[in-house]
Design a protein around this motif. Structure first.
Motif: not given
Length: 315
Positions: A14, A17, A236, A281, A284-285, A287, A300, A302
């Motif tokens: 992940s 950011i 999301d 969400a 793509k982020r 929190y 982000e 993954q």
């Protein structure tokens, strides 16, 4: 003492950011982080506004810290007290499509609304069936007309209009389907479905907008797919469900039908959480508020790459 080594599998990569609200003495220019003038004190929840701002419940500072889309703190909402626009140990937060910000003002046992410009506009002290509601978290319906609130003292989800009119409720204390033992965070997806973290029952329950039970995720445990102290939930745009566990220090990710997809925060990855609680969400982020660390991680997520079969393994 937390055991962060119980969940060991399905760890993804992940990308971090930024970090919201790190300590004031952090050198400027530190990678992936944004320095601010003060540190959040036991942040409990986060919501993303229609303008891309992040609204973080700074519980023990009795305010909401507001960050722009770049992670720069721009303002605060509220201050300690019980008057109009003041807060006392707030816990939860929700944002409306028109930019209004609704705060579960736990210490004052009420809901406070700030408009998009940050001005306090409304205070709701709520009752349902003759019993006072002590709010823990709040989510605003997709059309901005209904407020969905978790109530610890009645172990329910209670729904009010934005004018404070009682509309409906469901739940009650218990372990059966549709019941709760200390409901915490509440989330609503784009279709209006409602997700509730049922803390002591160690699960997340999904309902339709009128309270019909649709799905249960998790049970008490320490392995992937189970929870010990679930605290936060977010959904999301694709319908993936994120659940934080404050004891295990991880965020688990589930498919829309409730199947475990992967876990963030274990397996030797760089992403490690300290008491993760409220989630949000957006795009793509993801929190993640970290209560004891006094910060919010912005990631982000993954999913892990498929593992190739070992040479010689049976087909």
């Amino acid at each position: 003492m937390r055991n962060r080594r119980i969940i060991r599998n399905l760890a993804p990569v992940s990308v971090l950011i930024t970090t919201l609200a790190v300590a004031a003495d952090m050198p400027t220019g530190s990678p992936n982080q944004t320095a601010v003038l003060d540190m959040l004190l036991m942040p409990s929840d986060v919501a993303i506004g229609s303008d891309g701002r992040a609204y973080v419940v700074d519980s023990r500072n009795h305010q909401v810290a507001v960050f722009d889309a770049n992670g720069v703190r721009v303002t605060s909402l509220g201050m300690m007290g019980g008057d109009n626009g003041q807060l006392l140990n707030p816990l939860g937060i929700g944002t409306a499509p028109n930019g209004d910000v609704w705060v579960a003002d736990r210490g004052n046992e009420r809901i406070v609304m700030f408009d998009a410009s940050g001005r306090p506009r409304q205070v709701l002290e709520l009752e349902a069936d003759g019993e006072k509601i002590v709010p823990v978290d709040i989510a605003v319906g997709p059309r901005g007309r209904e407020l969905f609130i978790t109530s610890n003292n009645t172990h329910q989800v209670v729904v009010f209009s934005t004018k404070g009119e009682f509309l409906r409720a469901w739940g009650g204390e218990g372990e059966d389907e549709g019941q709760f033992r200390y409901p915490a965070t509440i989330e609503i997806d784009s279709a209006g479905n409602v997700y509730v973290v049922d803390v002591i029952n160690a699960r997340v329950q999904k309902f339709d907008p009128v309270g019909t039970h649709l799905l249960t995720i998790g049970e008490l445990g320490g392995k992937a797919g189970t929870f010990y102290r679930p605290k936060g939930v977010a959904v999301d745009e694709a319908g993936n469900i994120y659940v934080s566990d404050s004891f295990l220090g991880v965020v688990q990710v589930f498919s829309p039908d409730g199947r475990l997809a992967y876990v963030i925060g274990e397996g030797g990855t760089a992403t490690v959480f300290d008491t993760p609680v409220g989630l949000a969400a957006s795009g793509k982020r993801l929190y993640v508020t970290q209560m004891l660390a006094g910060k919010v991680a912005v990631l982000e997520p993954q999913a892990p790459a498929p593992t190739a079969p070992e040479e010689g393994a049976a087909e």
